[in-house]
Structures are given as C-alpha cells and as structure tokens.
Design a protein around this motif. Structure first.
Motif, PDB file in Angstrom:
ATOM      1  N   GLN A  96      60.884  39.376  45.260  1.00  0.00           N
ATOM      2  CA  GLN A  96      60.121  40.534  45.715  1.00  0.00           C
ATOM      3  C   GLN A  96      59.612  41.358  44.537  1.00  0.00           C
ATOM      4  N   VAL A  97      60.467  41.569  43.548  1.00  0.00           N
ATOM      5  CA  VAL A  97      60.071  42.360  42.378  1.00  0.00           C
ATOM      6  C   VAL A  97      58.954  41.655  41.630  1.00  0.00           C
ATOM      7  N   TRP A  98      59.066  40.345  41.461  1.00  0.00           N
ATOM      8  CA  TRP A  98      58.032  39.604  40.740  1.00  0.00           C
ATOM      9  C   TRP A  98      56.706  39.701  41.482  1.00  0.00           C
ATOM     10  N   ASN A  99      56.745  39.545  42.820  1.00  0.00           N
ATOM     11  CA  ASN A  99      55.507  39.629  43.603  1.00  0.00           C
ATOM     12  C   ASN A  99      54.875  41.012  43.500  1.00  0.00           C
ATOM     13  N   GLN A 100      55.685  42.045  43.546  1.00  0.00           N
ATOM     14  CA  GLN A 100      55.129  43.393  43.454  1.00  0.00           C
ATOM     15  C   GLN A 100      54.608  43.693  42.055  1.00  0.00           C
ATOM     16  N   ARG A 101      55.319  43.242  41.046  1.00  0.00           N
ATOM     17  CA  ARG A 101      54.932  43.577  39.675  1.00  0.00           C
ATOM     18  C   ARG A 101      53.660  42.855  39.260  1.00  0.00           C
ATOM     19  N   GLY A 103      51.423  41.336  41.366  1.00  0.00           N
ATOM     20  CA  GLY A 103      50.348  41.384  42.353  1.00  0.00           C
ATOM     21  C   GLY A 103      50.041  40.084  43.039  1.00  0.00           C
ATOM     22  N   VAL A 104      50.999  39.202  43.147  1.00  0.00           N
ATOM     23  CA  VAL A 104      50.754  37.945  43.843  1.00  0.00           C
ATOM     24  C   VAL A 104      51.019  38.177  45.319  1.00  0.00           C
ATOM     25  N   VAL A 105      49.965  38.489  46.030  1.00  0.00           N
ATOM     26  CA  VAL A 105      50.077  38.778  47.449  1.00  0.00           C
ATOM     27  C   VAL A 105      49.123  37.858  48.173  1.00  0.00           C
ATOM     28  N   SER A 106      49.575  37.240  49.255  1.00  0.00           N
ATOM     29  CA  SER A 106      48.734  36.257  49.930  1.00  0.00           C
ATOM     30  C   SER A 106      47.913  36.854  51.059  1.00  0.00           C
ATOM     31  N   VAL A 107      48.122  38.110  51.369  1.00  0.00           N
ATOM     32  CA  VAL A 107      47.367  38.728  52.452  1.00  0.00           C
ATOM     33  C   VAL A 107      46.028  39.195  51.899  1.00  0.00           C
ATOM     34  N   PRO A 108      44.910  38.803  52.527  1.00  0.00           N
ATOM     35  CA  PRO A 108      43.598  39.164  51.976  1.00  0.00           C
ATOM     36  C   PRO A 108      43.349  40.669  51.920  1.00  0.00           C
ATOM     37  N   SER A 109      43.911  41.442  52.835  1.00  0.00           N
ATOM     38  CA  SER A 109      43.642  42.877  52.855  1.00  0.00           C
ATOM     39  C   SER A 109      44.728  43.657  52.119  1.00  0.00           C
ATOM     40  N   SER A 110      45.321  43.045  51.137  1.00  0.00           N
ATOM     41  CA  SER A 110      46.441  43.698  50.461  1.00  0.00           C
ATOM     42  C   SER A 110      45.964  44.827  49.556  1.00  0.00           C
ATOM     43  N   THR A 111      46.845  45.764  49.312  1.00  0.00           N
ATOM     44  CA  THR A 111      46.515  46.893  48.437  1.00  0.00           C
ATOM     45  C   THR A 111      46.330  46.427  47.005  1.00  0.00           C
ATOM     46  N   ALA A 112      47.084  45.408  46.611  1.00  0.00           N
ATOM     47  CA  ALA A 112      46.962  44.930  45.236  1.00  0.00           C
ATOM     48  C   ALA A 112      45.543  44.434  44.972  1.00  0.00           C
ATOM     49  N   ARG A 113      44.997  43.670  45.887  1.00  0.00           N
ATOM     50  CA  ARG A 113      43.636  43.164  45.688  1.00  0.00           C
ATOM     51  C   ARG A 113      42.616  44.300  45.749  1.00  0.00           C
ATOM     52  N   GLN A 114      42.844  45.242  46.640  1.00  0.00           N
ATOM     53  CA  GLN A 114      41.928  46.370  46.757  1.00  0.00           C
ATOM     54  C   GLN A 114      41.915  47.182  45.460  1.00  0.00           C
ATOM     55  N   LEU A 115      43.088  47.415  44.882  1.00  0.00           N
ATOM     56  CA  LEU A 115      43.152  48.145  43.619  1.00  0.00           C
ATOM     57  C   LEU A 115      42.448  47.386  42.506  1.00  0.00           C
ATOM     58  N   ARG A 116      42.632  46.064  42.475  1.00  0.00           N
ATOM     59  CA  ARG A 116      41.946  45.256  41.452  1.00  0.00           C
ATOM     60  C   ARG A 116      40.436  45.356  41.626  1.00  0.00           C
ATOM     61  N   ARG A 117      39.964  45.308  42.884  1.00  0.00           N
ATOM     62  CA  ARG A 117      38.524  45.428  43.136  1.00  0.00           C
ATOM     63  C   ARG A 117      37.993  46.767  42.645  1.00  0.00           C
ATOM     64  N   GLU A 118      38.731  47.843  42.951  1.00  0.00           N
ATOM     65  CA  GLU A 118      38.286  49.169  42.522  1.00  0.00           C
ATOM     66  C   GLU A 118      38.253  49.271  40.998  1.00  0.00           C
ATOM     67  N   ARG A 119      39.270  48.724  40.329  1.00  0.00           N
ATOM     68  CA  ARG A 119      39.268  48.752  38.865  1.00  0.00           C
ATOM     69  C   ARG A 119      38.103  47.943  38.296  1.00  0.00           C
ATOM     70  N   ARG A 120      37.826  46.796  38.938  1.00  0.00           N
ATOM     71  CA  ARG A 120      36.712  45.960  38.499  1.00  0.00           C
ATOM     72  C   ARG A 120      35.390  46.708  38.640  1.00  0.00           C
ATOM     73  N   ARG A 121      35.204  47.386  39.784  1.00  0.00           N
ATOM     74  CA  ARG A 121      33.975  48.156  39.994  1.00  0.00           C
ATOM     75  C   ARG A 121      33.845  49.269  38.958  1.00  0.00           C
ATOM     76  N   ALA A 122      34.943  49.955  38.665  1.00  0.00           N
ATOM     77  CA  ALA A 122      34.903  51.030  37.679  1.00  0.00           C
ATOM     78  C   ALA A 122      34.543  50.484  36.300  1.00  0.00           C
ATOM     79  N   ARG A 123      35.109  49.322  35.934  1.00  0.00           N
ATOM     80  CA  ARG A 123      34.767  48.731  34.638  1.00  0.00           C
ATOM     81  C   ARG A 123      33.291  48.343  34.573  1.00  0.00           C
ATOM     82  N   ARG A 124      32.779  47.760  35.665  1.00  0.00           N
ATOM     83  CA  ARG A 124      31.361  47.380  35.694  1.00  0.00           C
ATOM     84  C   ARG A 124      30.472  48.614  35.563  1.00  0.00           C
ATOM     85  N   ALA A 125      30.844  49.677  36.290  1.00  0.00           N
ATOM     86  CA  ALA A 125      30.049  50.901  36.219  1.00  0.00           C
ATOM     87  C   ALA A 125      30.084  51.483  34.812  1.00  0.00           C
TER      88      ALA A 125
END
Length: 156
Positions: A96-101, A103-125
């Motif tokens: 559990q700790v490894w998955n949380q640390r 960000g290996v989450v298999s659910v498509p609507s996970s918060t980890a992926r959403q945070l990565r998307r937001e960071r990616r958008r901020a970097r692009r901007a």
C-alpha cells in the motif's frame, strides 16, 4: 506398412524435418513483477510462515510422543504465529505504501493521475509563457491589474 501408418494419421519419418515448431514458446507475463520492497517483505513473510508451520508440527508430534520438548515448542509456536501475522501484514502495508508513494494506481479516475495531469498542464503553460515572454499571473488573480491593463500586457 506405409499405408497403415497413413491411415492411422501418423507422420512418416521423412516428414519430421518439415515440422518447425520451437521447443520453447515464450508467453507474455500476465502480471507485472512486484516492486523490490514488496517482494522482500513477501519472501520474509513466506520464510517466517514456513518456520512457524515447522515449529507447530514439531510441537504437535512431540506432544503425541510425550517429549519434554513439547512445552517449549508450543510456546515458541505461539510467538512465531504472532510474528508470522506481523510478516503478512507487513507485505500488505508495504504494498500500500509503495502504491501511494509512487502513484501506481490502476483506476483511471484516480487522484494521482489527475494531479499528474494538472502538473503537466502547468509545466506546458510555463514553457509556452516562457517562449512568448509573458509572465503568468499568480493563481487566483483573475483580472489584470490596472498597471498591466495600462501597459497592454496579456496573460496566457
């Protein structure tokens, strides 16, 4: 004899060379390899559980035989059972700790992926703004300040 073999559906001796089938067939893995810390914890749990089972069997057999070893082995089996339970829980917690640390989450609507998307958008901007030479307003600054409006600056 040759006609009999053909009727039975067997292959003649000369036809074995035409069959080109590999001896080893590589199949893709069905699941990914466990991360190193999780695998280490799992190996430790298996070893502890195996020792516990051996101790329990020795305790049982020495009890049947009426040996003096029965009582110490029963006590150590109880202690080993507690340790084995800890070992199995350690595998679960480590996973559990490894998955949380990481960000290996298999659910498509996970918060980890959403945070990565937001960071990616901020970097692009930020890269786009750096290319255009425009400053990005701080988060929450919805409108241009009067000085920026007077200077005619745009935001990204």
């Amino acid at each position: 004899m040759q006609q009999t073999d053909e009727r039975r559906g067997s292959v003649r001796a000369g036809e074995f060379e035409r069959v080109s089938r590999g001896l080893w067939v590589e199949e893709p893995a069905r699941s990914y390899r466990m991360p190193d810390p999780v695998r280490t914890a799992a190996v430790r749990a298996v070893i502890i559980t195996a020792v516990t089972l051996i101790q329990a069997m020795i305790a049982f057999l020495s009890t049947l035989a009426g040996s003096w070893l029965a009582f110490p082995m029963v006590l150590s089996s109880v202690a080993s059972t507690v340790v084995a339970t800890w070992g199995v829980l350690d595998v679960w917690v480590t996973r559990q700790v490894w998955n949380q640390r990481y960000g290996v989450v298999s659910v498509p609507s996970s918060t980890a992926r959403q945070l990565r998307r937001e960071r990616r958008r901020a970097r692009r901007a930020a890269r786009k703004a750096a290319r255009e030479g425009v400053r990005i307003p701080p988060a929450g600054a919805a409108a241009l300040s009067e000085e920026q409006a007077a200077a005619g600056l745009k935001t990204a």
